[in-house]
Design a protein around this motif. Structure first.
Motif, short mmCIF file in Angstrom:
data_model
loop_
_atom_site.label_atom_id
_atom_site.label_comp_id
_atom_site.label_asym_id
_atom_site.label_seq_id
_atom_site.Cartn_x
_atom_site.Cartn_y
_atom_site.Cartn_z
N ARG A 12 0.81 -1.22 0.00
CA ARG A 12 0.00 0.00 0.00
C ARG A 12 0.84 1.27 0.00
O ARG A 12 0.33 2.37 -0.10
N PRO A 15 1.12 3.75 -4.05
CA PRO A 15 0.02 3.58 -5.00
C PRO A 15 0.29 4.21 -6.37
O PRO A 15 -0.35 3.82 -7.34
N GLN A 78 -2.74 -4.45 0.55
CA GLN A 78 -4.02 -3.82 0.17
C GLN A 78 -5.21 -4.63 0.65
O GLN A 78 -6.31 -4.10 0.82
#
Ligand SMILES: C[S@@+](CC[C@H](N)C(=O)[O-])C[C@H]1O[C@@H](n2cnc3c(N)ncnc32)[C@H](O)[C@@H]1O
Length: 365
Positions: A12, A15, A78
């Motif tokens: 994460r 991005p 994620q």
């Protein structure tokens, strides 16, 4: 130029990492400009001077919050599952080798949070933010601590960031002990900033010094009798601001920052200039609110109620890593007559979708 990382897509942290860096920068620039135009009155931003600073691509972070799980360090992906990470392209190489060393130690715990830091001088530190039972186990079964201490690593444990001390063959917890884990500026020169491993610091000492140069360009040759600072942390900006003020009233509420803040104030002989308030409530009770400059660098949640009433200042510097709270706080200042004079996007989070905003506002008739 694109980031090379085998975890792109699941991690994460980056991005925007799949995009070329020029495209990322264009997106961030547009996002800032469009958001300001959407959220703030035209009158408030019409004379603002914009600047866009992209100082880094990779290998700059000197600290990282990891999750330890069954012999691996990593973080949540994620899908909120544990993602073991061998190497992160954002970390300086000393942090990568330190993480590899830590993950191989014979930890007597299955899972927990660990912050790793490398100081500007190369000292390595680890904060074990673990459950009390796990802390007890690590202190009594000394094999991991032996390995860490033999390698010269400084260790903190628990929510209060207590320092671990070795006395003969035994380990014990002592009071939190600040150490020069970071860099700031004092009297116009780079200087060591004491903090705990568990204190808040910006992402990189080098970028922090660059940010300070930029903030100084907002201030030019201004001097203030009184200044108010909200969210001082360990005193990162407080110490450079001391050259611009006769008195600074600082509001900071986290003890892991207050402990090194007090030490830094003392070390630089600023006890008669800098006064600490541990909450917004106690600050207002002391009637110190009026000031030439308010300098605010809040957490992601923004300044809370601080701007709900008219801010009794002529100028405000607002440093933020969270665009949404920045916009809603600054909108309150617009209705009080403040105008944005400078807005700088300082990207100390390359490949992420957020960025640092450095801004200067003045009350204009
Ligand atoms: C983004 S950090 C900035 C720290 C510091 N300026 C620096 O550059 O290292 C935000 C700081 O605001 C403090 N903070 C958050 N909420 C606060 C509150 N309600 N009152 C006082 N300080 C607060 C945090 O503890 C933290 O030190």
């Amino acid at each position: 130029m694109k980031l090379t990382c085998k975890y792109l897509g699941s991690c994460r942290g980056c991005p925007l990492g799949h995009l070329d860096i020029d495209e990322q920068r264009r997106l961030k620039k547009n996002k800032l400009i469009e958001s300001l135009n959407r959220a703030l009155p035209a009158e408030m931003i019409k004379n603002a001077v914009y600047d866009f600073v992209f100082p880094v691509f990779d290998r700059y972070r000197t600290r990282c919050d990891f999750i330890y799980s069954d012999g691996k360090l990593g973080w949540v992906d994620q899908d909120k599952k544990f993602l073991p990470i061998d190497e992160c392209p954002l970390h300086v190489s000393e942090l990568t080798s330190f993480a590899s060393f830590v993950s191989k130690l014979p930890w007597p715990v299955k899972r927990g949070s660990m912050r790793l830091r490398v100081s500007p001088a190369g000292t390595r530190g680890i904060w074990l933010d673990l459950a009390n039972l796990d802390i007890k186990e690590i202190l009594s079964n000394s094999s991991v601590l032996n390995d860490l201490f033999d390698a010269g690593v400084i260790v903190e444990m628990g929510q209060k960031g207590k320092r671990v001390e070795r006395v003969g063959d035994v380990y014990k917890l002592i009071e939190p002990s600040p150490y020069p884990w970071f860099k700031t500026e004092v009297d116009g020169k780079p200087a060591d900033l004491n903090s705990l491993i568990s204190s808040f610091t910006q992402t990189s000492p080098e970028l922090n010094l660059q940010m300070i140069q930029h903030l100084k360009s907002f201030l030019a040759d201004r001097k203030f009798t009184d200044m108010v600072e909200f969210g001082s942390g360990a005193g990162n900006f407080t110490l450079f601001l001391a050259s611009y003020a006769s008195t600074i009233n600082v509001i900071e509420n986290d003890n892991r920052n207050l402990i090194p803040l007090r030490q830094n104030i003392h070390q630089f002989g600023l006890q008669n200039k800098i006064y600490i308030f541990e909450s917004v409530g106690s600050f207002f009770k002391n009637n110190k609110a009026s000031a030439g400059l308010y300098f605010v660098n809040p957490a992601r949640s923004g300044v809370g109620a601080l701007f709900d009433q008219a801010v009794p200042a002529e100028s405000i510097i607002y440093v933020s890593c969270h665009l949404e709270s920045f916009l809603s706080d600054v909108a309150k200042l617009g209705s009080q007559g403040f105008k944005l004079i400078n807005v700088t996007l300082f990207d100390q989070f390359p490949h992420a979708d957020h960025f640092e905003i450095l801004s200067f506002l003045e009350l204009t008739p």
